[in-house]
Design an enzyme around this catalytic site. Structure first.
Site, short mmCIF file in Angstrom:
data_model
loop_
_atom_site.label_atom_id
_atom_site.label_comp_id
_atom_site.label_asym_id
_atom_site.label_seq_id
_atom_site.Cartn_x
_atom_site.Cartn_y
_atom_site.Cartn_z
N GLU A 148 0.80 -1.22 0.00
CA GLU A 148 0.00 0.00 0.00
C GLU A 148 0.84 1.27 0.00
O GLU A 148 1.68 1.46 0.88
CB GLU A 148 -0.89 -0.01 1.25
CG GLU A 148 -1.76 1.22 1.42
CD GLU A 148 -2.57 1.19 2.70
OE1 GLU A 148 -3.55 1.96 2.78
OE2 GLU A 148 -2.23 0.43 3.61
N GLU A 243 -12.18 2.65 5.28
CA GLU A 243 -11.07 2.98 6.17
C GLU A 243 -11.00 4.50 6.34
O GLU A 243 -10.13 5.17 5.79
CB GLU A 243 -9.74 2.43 5.62
CG GLU A 243 -8.65 2.46 6.68
CD GLU A 243 -7.27 2.10 6.13
OE1 GLU A 243 -6.59 1.28 6.75
OE2 GLU A 243 -6.89 2.64 5.07
#
Length: 261
Positions: A148, A243
């Site tokens: 990520e 998120e």
């Protein structure tokens, strides 16, 4: 559209093992977590309690981070750090145990900050080697390791999709994929539309939050729904990770109940 609730950035007023039930009570059936234990090698009892909390709530674990160090203190992974490498390697066994018990198949491996006095090339060598170890460990379970790009931490070296994809290419494993967090990519100035056009079919996972603020969709200026729809048109068929940081008492008020499960 299928959503999964990141129960480490949301529901933070509750103990970790109470959060799966809160996810279910809000009408969702899926959750993801950052590493939910203070150490990379939790006890068997700790693992069993976490797994039981998910099962008792009827919530499927869709994603789990590998141990990433002291996240509140600014650490963003340990796998590329020479002095912390063994912690990551020891953590792999615990991750596999949880995967076997829950059926989780997506595992986010935060890369780790650059360290003063350490050679960046050596950090990358160790990082690639540890990503290979992780990928090989979860492959028999149908698992995917996610890499990520992250914003907000200058020392974290993977800031764009291209940064992460360059490491993924070095790893050379089919089950290491890009985690496209649209918030992080946008904040870091990446061309999110271009990333989607070029790579959506190969995304390992999508996460969302709006900007500015990293709050609920609809509180900022990002065209999240458009980006998600286009990613699906181009072949992404996974869940969407919520998120974001709650800006109101009900963090899910933006999403009608009938669209949550």
């Amino acid at each position: 559209m299928s959503y999964t609730v990141n129960s480490s950035i949301l529901l933070t007023d509750l103990p970790i093992n109470d959060r799966p039930q809160a996810v279910a009570s809000a009408g969702f059936t899926r959750a993801e977590f950052w590493w939910p234990f203070p150490t990379p090698t939790p006890s068997e009892a700790e693992i069993q309690e976490f797994v039981a909390a998910l099962k008792n709530a009827g919530v499927q674990l869709t994603g789990l981070n590998f141990y990433a160090g002291d996240m509140p203190g600014g650490e963003r992974g340990v796998l590329s750090q020479p002095a912390r490498s063994e912690e990551f390697r020891a953590n792999i066994n615990a991750v596999v145990k949880i995967a076997q018990a829950t059926g989780c198949t997506a595992f986010n491996a935060l890369y780790g900050n650059r360290l003063d006095g350490e050679d960046a090339a050596e950090q990358d060598r160790i990082g690639v080697e540890n990503l290979q170890r992780a990928a090989d460990a979860v492959a028999p379970l149908g698992g995917v390791v996610l890499l990520e790009p992250v914003s907000g931490t200058e020392a974290y070296p993977l800031k764009t999709a291209a940064d992460a994809l360059a490491i993924i290419e070095k790893v050379g494993r089919d089950n290491v994929k890009l985690l496209a967090d649209f918030y992080h990519l946008a904040v870091n100035g990446d061309d999110v539309e271009r990333v989607i056009e070029d790579h959506a079919a190969d995304f390992g996972h999508i996460q969302i939050a709006d900007n500015p603020g990293r709050n609920e969709p609809g509180t900022g200026e990002l065209p999240l729904e458009t980006w998600i729809d286009r990613s699906r048109e181009l072949g992404y068929d996974g869940v969407i990770g919520l998120e974001y940081k709650a800006s109101q008492e009900d963090p899910f008020a933006w999403l009608p109940c009938e669209k949550r499960a």
